[in-house]
Scaffold this motif. Structure first.
Motif, PDB file in Angstrom:
ATOM      1  N   SER A  98       0.834  -1.209   0.000  1.00  0.00           N
ATOM      2  CA  SER A  98       0.000   0.000   0.000  1.00  0.00           C
ATOM      3  C   SER A  98       0.866   1.255   0.000  1.00  0.00           C
ATOM      4  O   SER A  98       0.574   2.219  -0.711  1.00  0.00           O
ATOM      5  CB  SER A  98      -0.909   0.018   1.223  1.00  0.00           C
ATOM      6  N   LEU A  99       1.928   1.232   0.809  1.00  0.00           N
ATOM      7  CA  LEU A  99       2.830   2.389   0.852  1.00  0.00           C
ATOM      8  C   LEU A  99       3.545   2.573  -0.482  1.00  0.00           C
ATOM      9  O   LEU A  99       3.696   3.698  -0.964  1.00  0.00           O
ATOM     10  CB  LEU A  99       3.862   2.220   1.972  1.00  0.00           C
ATOM     11  N   ASP A 100       3.967   1.475  -1.079  1.00  0.00           N
ATOM     12  CA  ASP A 100       4.666   1.537  -2.365  1.00  0.00           C
ATOM     13  C   ASP A 100       3.757   2.134  -3.443  1.00  0.00           C
ATOM     14  O   ASP A 100       4.170   3.014  -4.200  1.00  0.00           O
ATOM     15  CB  ASP A 100       5.128   0.130  -2.749  1.00  0.00           C
ATOM     16  N   ALA A 101       2.505   1.682  -3.475  1.00  0.00           N
ATOM     17  CA  ALA A 101       1.551   2.211  -4.460  1.00  0.00           C
ATOM     18  C   ALA A 101       1.257   3.691  -4.187  1.00  0.00           C
ATOM     19  O   ALA A 101       1.177   4.502  -5.122  1.00  0.00           O
ATOM     20  CB  ALA A 101       0.260   1.395  -4.425  1.00  0.00           C
ATOM     21  N   ILE A 127      13.410   7.663   0.424  1.00  0.00           N
ATOM     22  CA  ILE A 127      12.098   7.007   0.387  1.00  0.00           C
ATOM     23  C   ILE A 127      12.245   5.576  -0.103  1.00  0.00           C
ATOM     24  O   ILE A 127      11.619   4.654   0.439  1.00  0.00           O
ATOM     25  CB  ILE A 127      11.107   7.802  -0.498  1.00  0.00           C
ATOM     26  N   ARG A 128      13.080   5.356  -1.113  1.00  0.00           N
ATOM     27  CA  ARG A 128      13.296   3.990  -1.611  1.00  0.00           C
ATOM     28  C   ARG A 128      13.877   3.095  -0.521  1.00  0.00           C
ATOM     29  O   ARG A 128      13.461   1.953  -0.350  1.00  0.00           O
ATOM     30  CB  ARG A 128      14.206   4.007  -2.845  1.00  0.00           C
ATOM     31  N   VAL A 129      14.834   3.632   0.240  1.00  0.00           N
ATOM     32  CA  VAL A 129      15.439   2.858   1.330  1.00  0.00           C
ATOM     33  C   VAL A 129      14.386   2.551   2.398  1.00  0.00           C
ATOM     34  O   VAL A 129      14.291   1.421   2.888  1.00  0.00           O
ATOM     35  CB  VAL A 129      16.644   3.619   1.940  1.00  0.00           C
ATOM     36  N   TYR A 130      13.580   3.548   2.744  1.00  0.00           N
ATOM     37  CA  TYR A 130      12.534   3.346   3.749  1.00  0.00           C
ATOM     38  C   TYR A 130      11.572   2.244   3.310  1.00  0.00           C
ATOM     39  O   TYR A 130      11.235   1.343   4.098  1.00  0.00           O
ATOM     40  CB  TYR A 130      11.777   4.651   3.996  1.00  0.00           C
ATOM     41  N   GLU A 133      13.155  -1.131   3.623  1.00  0.00           N
ATOM     42  CA  GLU A 133      13.235  -1.551   5.025  1.00  0.00           C
ATOM     43  C   GLU A 133      11.874  -2.009   5.549  1.00  0.00           C
ATOM     44  O   GLU A 133      11.781  -2.996   6.279  1.00  0.00           O
ATOM     45  CB  GLU A 133      13.794  -0.418   5.892  1.00  0.00           C
ATOM     46  N   VAL A 134      10.808  -1.297   5.183  1.00  0.00           N
ATOM     47  CA  VAL A 134       9.463  -1.697   5.594  1.00  0.00           C
ATOM     48  C   VAL A 134       9.135  -3.061   5.010  1.00  0.00           C
ATOM     49  O   VAL A 134       8.605  -3.945   5.708  1.00  0.00           O
ATOM     50  CB  VAL A 134       8.412  -0.644   5.162  1.00  0.00           C
ATOM     51  N   LYS A 135       9.453  -3.253   3.751  1.00  0.00           N
ATOM     52  CA  LYS A 135       9.184  -4.532   3.086  1.00  0.00           C
ATOM     53  C   LYS A 135       9.904  -5.673   3.797  1.00  0.00           C
ATOM     54  O   LYS A 135       9.303  -6.714   4.102  1.00  0.00           O
ATOM     55  CB  LYS A 135       9.630  -4.447   1.625  1.00  0.00           C
ATOM     56  N   GLU A 136      11.193  -5.493   4.071  1.00  0.00           N
ATOM     57  CA  GLU A 136      11.981  -6.542   4.722  1.00  0.00           C
ATOM     58  C   GLU A 136      11.492  -6.801   6.144  1.00  0.00           C
ATOM     59  O   GLU A 136      11.362  -7.950   6.566  1.00  0.00           O
ATOM     60  CB  GLU A 136      13.458  -6.163   4.712  1.00  0.00           C
TER      61      GLU A 136
END
Length: 173
Positions: A98-101, A127-130, A133-136
């Motif tokens: 959801s955050l990525d979209a 933002i890409r790093v964040y 990190e959220v995904k992992e």
């Protein structure tokens, strides 16, 4: 409403069904308005030209309170279990997807509303790093490993190795 009234409305410029914005465009506009409202409610208010990746990160963290995805903390007995057998007190968060979209829509909206691609805070490395990190973190908390498949070399592939059609996509193991 009679058919002649509908025709009159169309002639006067009222949007027809074909002219309505797509679901994506509507969501993008809602997201953009929500982000701008968030900036205006900061103390002191943040003008859009002064917005940077830190404001975007704060916004994403703010949205976590409205999340619906259970993310187990490392101390939780269900950490790493895809289907925990009982409820726990771990927080609900926004799901990574959801955050990525959301970031994708806001990135596009920023540029559509006059922002430069070079200064787009939604496109920053921070933002890409964040998001990574959220995904992992969410994958570990749920016991799901995301692995990128290795791309096959273009040289002669071995006989039983027919993974070329899915090379580069994320898979679950």
């Amino acid at each position: 409403m009679s058919s002649s009234d509908r025709g009159k409305e169309l002639a006067e410029g009222s949007p027809s069904r074909d002219q309505l914005p797509s679901r994506y465009e509507s969501q993008k506009r809602r997201d953009w308005n929500t982000f701008n409202h968030y900036l205006k409610n900061q103390r002191p208010p943040v003008p859009l030209p002064h917005c940077n990746s830190n404001h975007v990160l704060e916004f994403l963290r703010y949205l976590d309170q409205f999340g619906k995805t259970k993310v187990h903390l490392q101390g939780c007995m269900f950490y790493g279990q895809p289907e925990p057998p009982a409820p726990c007190a771990c927080p609900l968060r926004q799901a990574w997807g959801s955050l990525d979209a959301l970031i994708g829509r806001l990135r596009a909206a920023y540029e559509e509303n006059g922002g430069s691609s070079e200064t787009n805070p939604f496109a920053s490395a921070t933002i890409r790093v964040y998001l990574r990190e959220v995904k992992e973190c969410q994958a570990k908390a749920r016991g799901i490993a995301y692995k990128k498949k290795q791309k096959n070399k273009l040289a002669s592939p071995s006989k039983g190795d027919d993974d070329s059609s899915s090379a580069g996509f994320l898979t679950f193991s």
